[in-house]
Design a protein around this motif. Sequence first.
Motif: not given
Length: 378
Positions: A7-9, A12-13, A18-19, A21, A24, A241, A245
């Motif tokens: 997963r990287s922002d 996802l974008t 989007r994650p 938070p 977390d 991911f 998300i």
Amino acid sequence: MVKQAGRSDAKLTEIGARPIPEFDGVHEVWPRGERLTAVRRAAEAYKKRFTTQGQVRAIKSVDIAAAPYPVKYAFHDAVSVPALPLISMINRMIVVQYDDWNGTPRTLVFEPTVPDGSAEAPFYRNLRTLIDRIPGGHLVEKLVLSYYNEPGDVLAQLGLEPGDIDFCTFDHLHVQDPRMILGSSEVIAGETGPRRALFGDAKMLVHSRELATLQSLHPMQWAWYVDGGLGGVAPEKFVTFDGDIELGQGIALLWTPGHTDGNHSLVVNTPDGVWVSSENGISLDNWQPELSRIPGVWKYHEKFGREICPNANTLEDSLDQYDSMIKEKTLADPCKADPRWLQILPSSELAPRKRQWPVVPTYAHGGIEYGEIEADLR
């Protein structure tokens, strides 16, 4: 072997997601009693934000098949009915339409089970052999196994084409064969040529831990996965991911580990509030045992002081599964028809068949439908 994307922002974008938070770090909290408190508080905090972010455009479920399942697994050995070793679970496919965070209308298919693929999981192969050996086994099979629709037929019923689907996903990959959905460049045993993708160019959203499990099965997991189910599947067909998300307005995939390491739950906001779907339980009785009339489930709740009674065919981490079901309960709103019950729709739901009495759901939603599914949203 399929390479995990991670997963990287940016990733996802790219899909308009989007994650989340709020969650977390909650699954690393120690000791375990404090972790449960952290999970519950995070779910409460996220729900406040989630419900202000809009609703899905439309959602509709359609029954695919009723499959046999051992009673002893369904309620963590709480239920014992010797004359009824197997019950039926109804697999449902859910189509969701929503706007992603880039403003793009999307169509997602949740739980597009292909029965022929599921039958190849070792658990079901072994169960079929056992039923065949029982005198009158064909009658047993008729009682617990039914076919209603194929995923491709469901699309046609809803006026959709394969190209209308952007994403598909399963809450986990037990008894699922990704080749049946995503296509394969290899010839599957019993077929005459490479299999075509069921939903065109649609990507499969999968938690990175779930995909990794299918790539390298532990002996304790082996019976529940279709070995070789990734053969010939193009790696770019997967979008992986980690964690939790949100895909767009009114829709999220929450990481709910325990049943499997990569289990995730579908959460949607509708005109009637928030709904959750997963296979951590097979009926509302699993999430609300204090209201259950299934023999043994209420006693399980009372004896052990547990808020839930898990679906326990695999206990990769029973404490995680407990926390995950609390996470789901916290997100779900009360049912409008009967506010005692939560809006949780099991992705595989205990069938309300009289011949299974007394192992029938105390309350069942029987499906979900809001809005109108539209073809060619873009």
